[in-house]
Design an enzyme around this catalytic site. Structure first.
Site, PDB file in Angstrom:
ATOM      1  N   ASP A   1       0.823  -1.205   0.000  1.00 28.32           N
ATOM      2  CA  ASP A   1       0.000   0.000   0.000  1.00 28.32           C
ATOM      3  C   ASP A   1       0.864   1.266   0.000  1.00 28.32           C
ATOM      4  OD1 ASP A   1      -2.649   1.365   0.514  1.00 28.32           O
ATOM      5  OD2 ASP A   1      -1.573   1.988   2.318  1.00 28.32           O
TER       6      ASP A   1
ATOM      7  N   GLU B   1       1.010  -0.457  -5.126  1.00 21.96           N
ATOM      8  CA  GLU B   1       0.089   0.646  -5.378  1.00 21.96           C
ATOM      9  C   GLU B   1       0.947   1.909  -5.401  1.00 21.96           C
ATOM     10  OE1 GLU B   1      -3.551   3.234  -3.475  1.00 21.96           O
ATOM     11  OE2 GLU B   1      -1.932   2.412  -2.262  1.00 21.96           O
TER      12      GLU B   1
END
Length: 643
Positions: A322, A375
């Site tokens: 993330d 990401e």
């Protein structure tokens, strides 16, 4: 004093840490710390108990407190191992299921605090904060999957990911609207994913987190699965069942920041141990969280050990990392003067870059049959390229640009789409610079953004037609795919973590038809090599015609590795049916219409090409043949090349 003397006497006999372990930990290259630190039930000299180990180099005293000593600090002290910063000891009679914490008194300002074990594999359910002595023993039944998963996770294999939040996928209204447990999910989720033909499931972070509303992205327990849904073994059972149904499991993993909760990693031993001391480097203004000190050897050991732990003990098939951009840039979300340049005066976080490269090197060295996904929301170069070429070493990267452009285009009234045709075509200028995943993730259906269905323009019929077209266009593109739960049934409300997906909508034909469409898209994508073998290879994609902005029509060719493996795709982004529309084709013969989003089966109007079209030897679009098609309104067509 006698108890302290006894513990000192047994340290060497019961320690799990060798001299090599201490050296590698302090060097930043020990990546299996979960076998050494934390709490481990053992039997030594005929005595059952638990060894404890924790890193607290600036502590003056560390003791284990718990139900076994009435939470009394100092009753069971630990002892420093030389100059390693690690405190350890053996507590006889303490075993699986016992609650405990570390009580730490710092060398500075007499600071005292009770901490959850950073290496705990099981913790109490928040708001309680004690760790639980536990083990990772489990009799796995997924040997066949583990033997063959390299083929499932390969870059030339289909990867269609169902992203989901365990706590809100399906709830039990009759029992206070509670979430399903891991074992309850194991009874229904694998079958659903198999029925929908998804290849992988990605769980929003299931690591222990104090605030349910953070969805897991504010992690405190980097080795502990959330106890909200059951024990570690219950989660292992869920993963086992998914593997048994041929479904790969990806976990969201958050090394970019951690919350400030007093029982967690922050200010651990009275110093900024895990985080940077300088708030310009160690505090994230957007999330009000701390940022790991990636330059500290022991922190790198801690984080990389965490990633490998889930692959080792839980058999997961990949991680999605993330907020990578927030770690790469020292000035991320900061104004001038609020950040510290690197040694060369630049904004690149050199220590974080080194950490991410080492993370990927270690994962692929030890588990070459998994994938890591980033990401990363900027145009940082070579995110998904090998480290030996100067890349960050990830296997895949989310294509955030495609997501923004495509959703912006699809939200337009079709009348105005002709003026924004470039939003459909721009992606192909960079599509193969990285190994991309096309994400329609949870981030697009929260914070007032509405649901995917709600973004679509027009009346209700047109909204569903547009959403079927969006999904079809996504599957026609060269990349891996990801859809967040609820999108596949056309959920009308935006996602909320405290309520279930709107499964009742499946009683309505339009929602049921959309769900059937997504299942058939997944099946076609999985079964047709032309749609997945060269997802990441420029040789797998060709535009046939991307210039008809006036009609808002595009057509493309997807190609597999074998000569005859081809799929022709045509999209009509307007509600106007187009008859006798000619498109170039690479060869003659009968092109079978294998999927049509306007079929009545999916809730469409039933326009189509009666099963397929014969290609005529009429050159067009640089091709030797052409097809004369009926393009349904707001629809996508897939044609398979002649055998």
């Amino acid at each position: 004093m006698a108890k302290t003397h006894d513990m000192t006497h047994t340290v060497n006999e019961t320690s799990l840490l060798s001299q090599d372990d201490l050296y590698l930990f302090n060097e930043g290259t020990h990546f299996h710390l979960y076998d050494k630190l934390g709490a481990h039930p053992v039997k030594r000299g005929g005595v059952s108990g638990t060894t404890f180990g924790v890193w607290a180099p600036d502590a003056a005293e560390v003791s284990v407190i718990g139900v076994f000593n009435d939470w009394k600090p100092g009753a069971h002290p630990l002892h420093m191992r030389e100059h390693s910063g690690i405190w350890e000891g053996f507590l006889p009679g303490v075993g699986k299921g016992d609650l405990y914490k570390f009580h730490i008194r710092s060398r500075f300002n007499d600071y005292q605090v009770e901490k959850t074990d950073p290496f705990a594999i099981f913790n109490e359910i928040p708001p309680k904060t004690a760790s639980i002595v536990w083990d990772c023993e489990y009799a796995w039944r997924d040997a066949e999957w583990m033997k063959t998963r390299r083929a499932h996770n390969a870059l030339d294999a289909p990867q269609s990911v169902y992203e989901m939040h365990i706590g809100s996928w399906k709830r039990v209204p009759d029992e206070g609207d509670r979430s399903l447990s891991y074992r309850e999910l194991a009874a229904v989720l694998p079958g659903y994913l198999r029925e929908m033909n998804f290849t992988h499931v990605e769980f929003l972070p299931i690591m222990d987190h104090p605030f349910f509303g953070s969805w897991g992205y504010q992690t405190t327990g980097y080795f502990a699965s959330s106890g909200c849904y059951g024990t570690p073994q219950d989660l292992m059972f869920l993963i086992d069942e998914l593997h048994g149904h041929g479904i790969g499991v990806i976990l969201d993993w958050v090394p970019s920041h951690f919350p400030t909760d007093a029982h967690g990693l922050s200010y651990f031993d009275g110093t900024h141990l895990f985080e940077h001391a300088d708030p310009r480097q160690g505090y994230h203004p957007d999330w009000q969280t701390y940022i790991f000190n990636f330059g500290r050897n022991e922190v790198r050991s801690f984080l990389i050990s965490s990633a490998l732990f889930w692959m080792d003990k839980y058999h997961i098939d990949g991680i999605r990392v993330d907020a990578v951009a927030s770690t790469l840039y020292l000035d991320y979300s900061r104004k001038e003067g609020e950040w510290v340049p690197n040694q060369y005066g630049g904004k690149e976080n050199l220590e974080a870059i080194g950490f991410l490269r080492r993370l990927n090197e270690e994962i692929y060295a030890q588990y070459p049959d998994v994938q890591t996904t980033a990401e990363e929301s900027t145009s940082w170069p070579m995110v998904s390229r090998p480290t030996y070429l100067g890349g960050l070493g990830f296997g895949l990267k989310w294509d955030m640009g495609w997501m923004h452009d495509t959703l912006a285009y699809m939200s337009l009234d079709p009348f105005f789409r002709r003026y924004h045709h470039d939003k459909l075509t721009f992606r192909m200028l960079y599509a193969f610079h990285e190994n991309f995943v096309l994400p329609l993730s949870h981030d697009e259906v929260v914070y007032g953004k509405g649901s995917l269905l709600g973004k679509m323009p027009g009346d209700d019929w047109q909204k569903f037609a547009n959403l079927r077209l969006l999904f079809g266009y996504m599957y026609a593109q060269a990349a891996k795919k990801l859809i967040f739960m609820g999108g596949e049934i056309g959920q009308r409300s935006e996602w909320a973590h405290d309520r279930s997906v709107e499964w009742h909508l499946l009683d309505q034909p339009a929602h049921k038809g959309l769900q059937r469409w997504v299942a058939d898209l997944n099946r076609l994508y999985r079964d047709e090599p032309a749609l997945h073998e060269r997802d990441l290879d420029p040789a797998g994609f060709e535009w046939i015609d991307c210039t008809d902005a006036e009609s808002s029509v595009i057509s493309m060719l997807r190609k597999g590795k074998s000569a005859g493996s081809q799929m022709l795709v045509a999209c009509n982004f307007t509600p106007v049916p187009r008859t006798n529309y000619r498109i170039g084709a690479p060869c003659g013969g009968f092109w079978k219409e294998v999927l049509n989003s306007d079929a009545t089966l999916y809730g469409g109007s039933g326009w189509g090409n009666i099963g397929g079209v014969e290609a005529m030897p009429v050159p067009l679009h640089g091709r030797s043949h052409s097809l004369t098609l009926t393009l349904p309104p707001l629809a996508i067509l897939f044609f398979k090349s002649p055998e």
